[in-house]
Design a protein around this motif. Structure first.
Motif, PDB file in Angstrom:
ATOM      1  N   ARG A   1       9.814   0.132  -1.381  1.00 37.74           N
ATOM      2  CA  ARG A   1       9.063  -1.556  -2.019  1.00 37.74           C
ATOM      3  C   ARG A   1       8.306  -1.065  -2.936  1.00 37.74           C
ATOM      4  O   ARG A   1       7.909  -2.299  -3.695  1.00 37.74           O
ATOM      5  CB  ARG A   1       8.700  -2.636  -0.729  1.00 37.74           C
ATOM      6  N   GLY A   2       8.538   0.162  -3.812  1.00 34.40           N
ATOM      7  CA  GLY A   2       7.213   0.156  -5.127  1.00 34.40           C
ATOM      8  C   GLY A   2       6.090  -0.378  -4.972  1.00 34.40           C
ATOM      9  O   GLY A   2       5.580  -0.905  -5.674  1.00 34.40           O
ATOM     10  N   ALA A   3       5.936   0.467  -3.957  1.00 37.42           N
ATOM     11  CA  ALA A   3       4.463   0.463  -4.052  1.00 37.42           C
ATOM     12  C   ALA A   3       3.777   1.718  -3.711  1.00 37.42           C
ATOM     13  O   ALA A   3       4.103   3.321  -3.089  1.00 37.42           O
ATOM     14  CB  ALA A   3       3.802  -0.618  -3.223  1.00 37.42           C
ATOM     15  N   MET A   4       2.152   1.780  -4.188  1.00 35.37           N
ATOM     16  CA  MET A   4       1.587   3.329  -4.343  1.00 35.37           C
ATOM     17  C   MET A   4      -0.132   3.532  -3.872  1.00 35.37           C
ATOM     18  O   MET A   4      -0.296   2.067  -3.865  1.00 35.37           O
ATOM     19  CB  MET A   4       1.637   3.980  -5.550  1.00 35.37           C
ATOM     20  N   TRP A   5       0.311   4.285  -2.585  1.00 33.11           N
ATOM     21  CA  TRP A   5      -1.717   3.670  -2.367  1.00 33.11           C
ATOM     22  C   TRP A   5      -2.449   5.236  -2.964  1.00 33.11           C
ATOM     23  O   TRP A   5      -2.117   6.153  -2.809  1.00 33.11           O
ATOM     24  CB  TRP A   5      -1.697   3.866  -0.633  1.00 33.11           C
ATOM     25  N   LEU A   6      -2.976   5.177  -3.751  1.00 31.99           N
ATOM     26  CA  LEU A   6      -3.987   6.159  -4.586  1.00 31.99           C
ATOM     27  C   LEU A   6      -5.558   6.077  -3.763  1.00 31.99           C
ATOM     28  O   LEU A   6      -6.326   5.256  -3.676  1.00 31.99           O
ATOM     29  CB  LEU A   6      -4.081   5.831  -5.904  1.00 31.99           C
ATOM     30  N   GLN A   7      -5.528   7.892  -3.195  1.00 32.18           N
ATOM     31  CA  GLN A   7      -6.947   7.717  -2.696  1.00 32.18           C
ATOM     32  C   GLN A   7      -7.912   8.774  -3.497  1.00 32.18           C
ATOM     33  O   GLN A   7      -7.257   9.809  -3.052  1.00 32.18           O
ATOM     34  CB  GLN A   7      -6.523   8.166  -1.252  1.00 32.18           C
ATOM     35  N   LEU A   8      -8.840   8.716  -4.092  1.00 37.51           N
ATOM     36  CA  LEU A   8      -9.449   9.303  -5.109  1.00 37.51           C
ATOM     37  C   LEU A   8     -10.652  10.036  -3.651  1.00 37.51           C
ATOM     38  O   LEU A   8     -10.879   9.285  -2.397  1.00 37.51           O
ATOM     39  CB  LEU A   8      -9.680   8.769  -6.145  1.00 37.51           C
ATOM     40  N   GLY A   9     -11.698  10.536  -4.242  1.00 37.35           N
ATOM     41  CA  GLY A   9     -12.890  11.090  -3.746  1.00 37.35           C
ATOM     42  C   GLY A   9     -13.413   9.830  -3.647  1.00 37.35           C
ATOM     43  O   GLY A   9     -14.489   9.706  -1.958  1.00 37.35           O
ATOM     44  N   ASN A  10     -14.254   9.031  -4.211  1.00 34.02           N
ATOM     45  CA  ASN A  10     -15.112   7.914  -4.352  1.00 34.02           C
ATOM     46  C   ASN A  10     -14.331   6.777  -3.550  1.00 34.02           C
ATOM     47  O   ASN A  10     -14.733   5.520  -3.733  1.00 34.02           O
ATOM     48  CB  ASN A  10     -16.117   8.004  -5.159  1.00 34.02           C
ATOM     49  N   LYS A  11     -13.382   6.529  -4.104  1.00 35.08           N
ATOM     50  CA  LYS A  11     -12.368   5.036  -3.855  1.00 35.08           C
ATOM     51  C   LYS A  11     -10.688   4.993  -3.926  1.00 35.08           C
ATOM     52  O   LYS A  11     -10.360   6.401  -4.193  1.00 35.08           O
ATOM     53  CB  LYS A  11     -12.734   4.245  -5.424  1.00 35.08           C
ATOM     54  N   SER A  12     -10.537   4.444  -3.879  1.00 34.40           N
ATOM     55  CA  SER A  12      -8.771   4.003  -3.286  1.00 34.40           C
ATOM     56  C   SER A  12      -8.272   2.778  -3.353  1.00 34.40           C
ATOM     57  O   SER A  12      -9.091   1.262  -4.077  1.00 34.40           O
ATOM     58  CB  SER A  12      -8.467   4.035  -1.747  1.00 34.40           C
ATOM     59  N   MET A  13      -7.058   2.516  -4.159  1.00 36.34           N
ATOM     60  CA  MET A  13      -6.998   1.461  -4.573  1.00 36.34           C
ATOM     61  C   MET A  13      -4.958   1.357  -4.419  1.00 36.34           C
ATOM     62  O   MET A  13      -4.604   2.737  -3.870  1.00 36.34           O
ATOM     63  CB  MET A  13      -6.739   1.270  -5.835  1.00 36.34           C
ATOM     64  N   LEU A  14      -4.883   0.318  -4.003  1.00 35.09           N
ATOM     65  CA  LEU A  14      -2.966  -0.395  -3.981  1.00 35.09           C
ATOM     66  C   LEU A  14      -2.748  -1.098  -4.981  1.00 35.09           C
ATOM     67  O   LEU A  14      -3.120  -1.928  -5.633  1.00 35.09           O
ATOM     68  CB  LEU A  14      -2.961  -1.072  -2.503  1.00 35.09           C
ATOM     69  N   MET A  15      -1.093  -0.093  -5.782  1.00 32.47           N
ATOM     70  CA  MET A  15      -0.504  -1.332  -6.167  1.00 32.47           C
ATOM     71  C   MET A  15       0.565  -1.135  -6.324  1.00 32.47           C
ATOM     72  O   MET A  15       1.605  -0.259  -5.826  1.00 32.47           O
ATOM     73  CB  MET A  15      -0.484   0.402  -7.680  1.00 32.47           C
ATOM     74  N   SER A  16       1.370  -2.047  -7.137  1.00 34.37           N
ATOM     75  CA  SER A  16       2.440  -2.687  -7.279  1.00 34.37           C
ATOM     76  C   SER A  16       2.945  -1.797  -8.426  1.00 34.37           C
ATOM     77  O   SER A  16       2.676  -2.763  -9.080  1.00 34.37           O
ATOM     78  CB  SER A  16       2.672  -4.346  -6.904  1.00 34.37           C
ATOM     79  N   GLN A  17       4.023  -1.467  -8.091  1.00 36.40           N
ATOM     80  CA  GLN A  17       4.561  -0.698  -9.370  1.00 36.40           C
ATOM     81  C   GLN A  17       6.528  -1.771  -9.664  1.00 36.40           C
ATOM     82  O   GLN A  17       5.992  -1.445 -11.612  1.00 36.40           O
ATOM     83  CB  GLN A  17       5.228   0.681  -9.140  1.00 36.40           C
ATOM     84  N   LYS A  18       6.197  -2.181  -8.891  1.00 35.73           N
ATOM     85  CA  LYS A  18       7.686  -3.120  -9.432  1.00 35.73           C
ATOM     86  C   LYS A  18       6.552  -4.315 -10.163  1.00 35.73           C
ATOM     87  O   LYS A  18       7.101  -5.097 -11.207  1.00 35.73           O
ATOM     88  CB  LYS A  18       8.040  -3.648  -8.220  1.00 35.73           C
ATOM     89  N   LEU A  19       5.374  -4.585  -9.482  1.00 41.37           N
ATOM     90  CA  LEU A  19       4.843  -6.072  -9.872  1.00 41.37           C
ATOM     91  C   LEU A  19       3.737  -5.454 -11.037  1.00 41.37           C
ATOM     92  O   LEU A  19       3.092  -5.953 -12.002  1.00 41.37           O
ATOM     93  CB  LEU A  19       3.860  -6.514  -9.667  1.00 41.37           C
ATOM     94  N   GLY A  20       3.700  -3.886 -11.472  1.00 43.74           N
ATOM     95  CA  GLY A  20       3.256  -3.793 -12.485  1.00 43.74           C
ATOM     96  C   GLY A  20       1.201  -3.591 -12.316  1.00 43.74           C
ATOM     97  O   GLY A  20       0.926  -4.017 -13.165  1.00 43.74           O
ATOM     98  N   GLN A  21       1.034  -3.707 -10.974  1.00 39.70           N
ATOM     99  CA  GLN A  21      -0.360  -4.432 -10.768  1.00 39.70           C
ATOM    100  C   GLN A  21      -1.122  -3.872  -9.993  1.00 39.70           C
ATOM    101  O   GLN A  21      -0.487  -3.863  -8.579  1.00 39.70           O
ATOM    102  CB  GLN A  21      -0.706  -5.665 -10.770  1.00 39.70           C
ATOM    103  N   ARG A  22      -2.281  -4.511  -9.575  1.00 32.05           N
ATOM    104  CA  ARG A  22      -2.873  -3.423  -8.626  1.00 32.05           C
ATOM    105  C   ARG A  22      -2.950  -4.880  -7.598  1.00 32.05           C
ATOM    106  O   ARG A  22      -3.756  -5.600  -7.780  1.00 32.05           O
ATOM    107  CB  ARG A  22      -4.413  -3.484  -8.927  1.00 32.05           C
ATOM    108  N   LEU A  23      -2.731  -4.737  -6.107  1.00 31.37           N
ATOM    109  CA  LEU A  23      -2.750  -5.657  -5.019  1.00 31.37           C
ATOM    110  C   LEU A  23      -4.176  -5.735  -4.849  1.00 31.37           C
ATOM    111  O   LEU A  23      -5.022  -6.776  -4.062  1.00 31.37           O
ATOM    112  CB  LEU A  23      -1.705  -4.937  -3.928  1.00 31.37           C
ATOM    113  N   ALA A  24      -5.697  -4.247  -5.286  1.00 28.21           N
ATOM    114  CA  ALA A  24      -6.206  -4.047  -3.923  1.00 28.21           C
ATOM    115  C   ALA A  24      -6.596  -2.968  -5.417  1.00 28.21           C
ATOM    116  O   ALA A  24      -6.612  -1.702  -4.620  1.00 28.21           O
ATOM    117  CB  ALA A  24      -6.597  -3.587  -2.161  1.00 28.21           C
ATOM    118  N   ASP A  25      -7.966  -3.279  -5.449  1.00 29.29           N
ATOM    119  CA  ASP A  25      -8.745  -2.189  -6.193  1.00 29.29           C
ATOM    120  C   ASP A  25     -10.362  -2.284  -5.165  1.00 29.29           C
ATOM    121  O   ASP A  25     -10.888  -2.740  -4.928  1.00 29.29           O
ATOM    122  CB  ASP A  25      -9.022  -3.240  -7.244  1.00 29.29           C
ATOM    123  N   GLU A  26     -11.004  -0.482  -5.550  1.00 32.04           N
ATOM    124  CA  GLU A  26     -12.521  -0.541  -5.189  1.00 32.04           C
ATOM    125  C   GLU A  26     -12.365  -0.874  -3.727  1.00 32.04           C
ATOM    126  O   GLU A  26     -13.791  -0.902  -3.665  1.00 32.04           O
ATOM    127  CB  GLU A  26     -13.524  -1.315  -5.749  1.00 32.04           C
TER     128      GLU A  26
END
Length: 195
Positions: free
Chosen positions: A130-155
């Motif tokens: 589905r072309g999505a990625m969840w990136l978990q850093l030490g102080n925040k996470s974000m959900l990105m759609s690689q197909k749409l080229g945008q963040r679905l959820a940030d901070e």
């Protein structure tokens, strides 16, 4: 007499025209059944794929095999409902069927994700179908759609990430281009050698 006949024709003409343009009231006809429209092979294929996708459980992808490192990385994934900016939230649930897999949900989107090695050390989950990625850093996470080229959820911040973010605000870490504090103060206090 001619003027009288002419006057009668002038007055009768609009009534005759009106009678011709007014449609007679007819009872509504029964709906005629339409013959089914033949679908193209591409439309049939798309609808068949959609039907199969709807009945296939989302956390079943037999093609993905996780390594021991991937399974260790999966232990560090924050699960539960994580609040994000603008009132959004992301819910991460560990798969019951396959260890190391997660179902990541947000408004109108649901992804089956698994850990992927990251060169930066960040924890990264991906859903390649589905072309999505969840990136978990030490102080925040974000959900990105690689197909749409945008963040679905940030901070997005779990309680642990919120604690670290507050700590970083109080005691910021030096940047890559900043001189180390201990080395800079030692160089400044060292005596200079005579030449």
């Amino acid at each position: 007499m001619k003027p009288l006949v002419l006057a009668a024709c002038i007055f009768a003409m609009p009534a005759a025209l009106l009678a011709q343009t007014t449609a007679p009231v007819i009872a509504p006809a029964k709906a005629v059944a339409k013959a089914p429209v033949a679908k193209s092979p591409a439309e049939i294929r798309r609808s068949a794929l959609k039907a199969v996708e709807e009945v296939t459980p989302i956390d079943e992808d037999p093609n993905v095999k996780l390594t021991a490192e991937d399974l260790e990385m999966a232990k560090r994934v924050f699960v539960g409902t994580i609040p994000c900016e603008l009132g959004n939230s992301v819910t991460i649930t560990a798969s019951n069927r396959r260890p190391g897999f997660f179902v990541v949900q947000t408004k109108g989107a649901r992804f089956n994700m698994h850990p992927v090695e990251s060169r930066t050390g960040a924890l990264r989950l991906e859903d390649p179908k589905r072309g999505a990625m969840w990136l978990q850093l030490g102080n925040k996470s974000m959900l990105m759609s690689q197909k749409l080229g945008q963040r679905l959820a940030d901070e997005c911040m779990s309680p642990e990430q919120t604690t670290l973010a507050d700590e970083l605000k109080k005691n910021p870490r030096p940047g890559l281009l900043d001189a180390p504090v201990a080395a800079a103060s030692a160089a400044a206090s060292a005596p200079t050698a005579p030449k």
